[in-house]
Structures are given as structure tokens and as C-alpha cells.
Write a protein that holds these residues in place. Structure first.
Motif, mmCIF file in Angstrom:
data_model
loop_
_atom_site.group_PDB
_atom_site.id
_atom_site.type_symbol
_atom_site.label_atom_id
_atom_site.label_comp_id
_atom_site.label_asym_id
_atom_site.label_seq_id
_atom_site.Cartn_x
_atom_site.Cartn_y
_atom_site.Cartn_z
ATOM 1 N N GLN A 121 0.827 -1.204 0.000
ATOM 2 C CA GLN A 121 0.000 0.000 0.000
ATOM 3 C C GLN A 121 0.864 1.258 0.000
ATOM 4 N N ARG A 122 1.889 1.265 0.849
ATOM 5 C CA ARG A 122 2.787 2.410 0.901
ATOM 6 C C ARG A 122 3.523 2.592 -0.423
ATOM 7 N N GLY A 173 2.664 6.241 -7.155
ATOM 8 C CA GLY A 173 1.552 6.901 -7.828
ATOM 9 C C GLY A 173 0.800 6.001 -8.787
ATOM 10 N N LYS A 221 1.392 4.014 -3.236
ATOM 11 C CA LYS A 221 1.174 5.454 -3.072
ATOM 12 C C LYS A 221 2.405 6.235 -3.491
ATOM 13 N N LYS A 222 3.576 5.753 -3.083
ATOM 14 C CA LYS A 222 4.818 6.441 -3.444
ATOM 15 C C LYS A 222 5.039 6.420 -4.953
ATOM 16 N N ASP A 237 -2.213 2.767 -9.340
ATOM 17 C CA ASP A 237 -3.339 2.020 -8.802
ATOM 18 C C ASP A 237 -2.902 0.582 -8.585
#
Length: 199
Positions: A68-69, A75, A72-73, A77
């Protein structure tokens, strides 16, 4: 000019998270890449790893947070429980091998599109239609999914043996021709520094 053997698995979430950063790094240093798709589950069995389904809940819990991290880093999906995981890696791997042998398209884009199909597109990368769409999207002929199957199978098996011999135990794994090893998408910065002579 440096050369990188890129060991990858077409259903590896961490290979997906690597995106196209390896290709950017290689281009900036004038390095070449050989893409070596392999059977990650067989590699785990050969090198002391454990398939995700057999891992302790503590490890899987941490893996979920880390994915998940990292998504996000990066960018991107990412569905941590894709509809078609695990699935047979061989057909997509054979197509990548055939495309590399044929040339003429964007191999990095092909590899990433296969991974994205699994981890964000909810598609089965063992499906011929999915593989053909990925080939065409990267500038290769869709027919490569149907040709070179014997050569693909032989190379796929050989990639596993070469990986074990080179010291590889996971994916993505980057082996520079000077013998330096880097494991994981999060080590691409280190690879960049190494190629620049700074690490």
C-alpha cells in the motif's frame, strides 16, 4: 557499457511497482538490459523462499502495508487482491521472450503492461487475449503469443537455472555484468548510483 540481467515475474507485485524506472536508469547510463522472466514460485522453492499462500499471517500483514505504501509512493493504482492471482506465468513469460527475440517494439512497456493488467486491470495474464493486447500496445505483433512457444519454454526454464546460479532469490532482481546484485524495486536508486560509480 554496463549490462543488466533483469529477472522478473509477470505476477510479482513488486515487479509491477518497479514501473519503467529500470529502463530510465539504463538509458541514462547507456546500459543494456536482458529481460529474464522466470517462475517465481519455483525460484522460491529452490532458494529457501516461501510462496505467499504459505507465509505466516504476520509476514502477509506487513506485506499488505508495504504494498500500500509503495503503490502510493509510485503513484499507481494497485489491487492487493487481484481477481487473477496467482495465475500461470508461463504464457505471458513466453510472449515476453518471443518479443525480445523478435525486437521492434518497446519491451519495457510490454513487461509493465502485463504486470499492470494483473495488479490494476483485473485481468488474467495467462489469457491469450490479454497477452495479445499487451503485445500490440507495446508495438509488437499479436502473433508472437502463438509463435516460439518451444523456444519460450526452453528459455523460461533456463532463466530459472541462470537465476539460481547468479544468486537471485526474488523478483524484481537486477544483476549487473560486474557481478553486483540488487533485489527489489526499492533498490533501483542504488542501482542508479552504482552505474554512476558512486556506490
Amino acid at each position: 557499457m554496463a549490462h543488466i540481467d533483469y529477472y522478473l515475474a509477470t505476477i510479482s507485485p513488486f515487479t509491477y511497482l518497479a514501473g519503467l524506472e529500470l529502463e530510465r536508469i539504463a538509458q541514462s547510463h547507456g546500459a543494456t538490459i536482458t529481460y529474464k522472466p522466470l517462475d517465481i514460485m519455483a525460484l522460491f522453492a529452490r532458494t529457501g523462499g516461501v510462496a505467499p499462500k504459505d507465509r505466516h499471517p504476520n509476514r502477509m500483514g506487513y506485506r499488505a502495508q508495504e504494498l500500500q505504501r509503495a503503490a502510493k509512493k509510485a503513484g499507481v493504482d494497485m489491487n492487493q487482491q487481484p481477481a487473477h492471482f496467482p495465475t500461470n506465468m508461463a504464457p505471458s513469460s513466453y510472449a515476453i521472450i518471443a518479443a525480445q527475440n523478435a525486437g521492434g517494439g518497446d519491451l519495457g512497456k510490454l513487461v509493465h503492461s502485463v504486470l499492470a493488467a494483473c495488479w490494476s486491470g483485473e485481468k488474467n495474464v495467462a489469457d491469450e487475449g490479454v497477452i495479445k493486447a499487451c503485445l500490440e500496445g507495446a508495438g509488437f505483433g499479436a502473433a508472437l503469443a502463438d509463435t516460439g512457444l518451444l523456444a519460450g519454454a526452453e528459455t523460461y526454464a533456463r532463466n530459472l537455472e541462470e537465476a539460481v546460479e547468479a544468486g537471485v532469490f526474488g523478483a524484481p532482481f537486477y544483476v549487473v555484468d560486474d557481478g553486483t546484485l540488487f533485489w527489489g524495486h526499492d533498490k533501483l536508486t542504488d542501482l542508479d548510483l552504482h552505474l554512476a560509480g558512486k556506490l
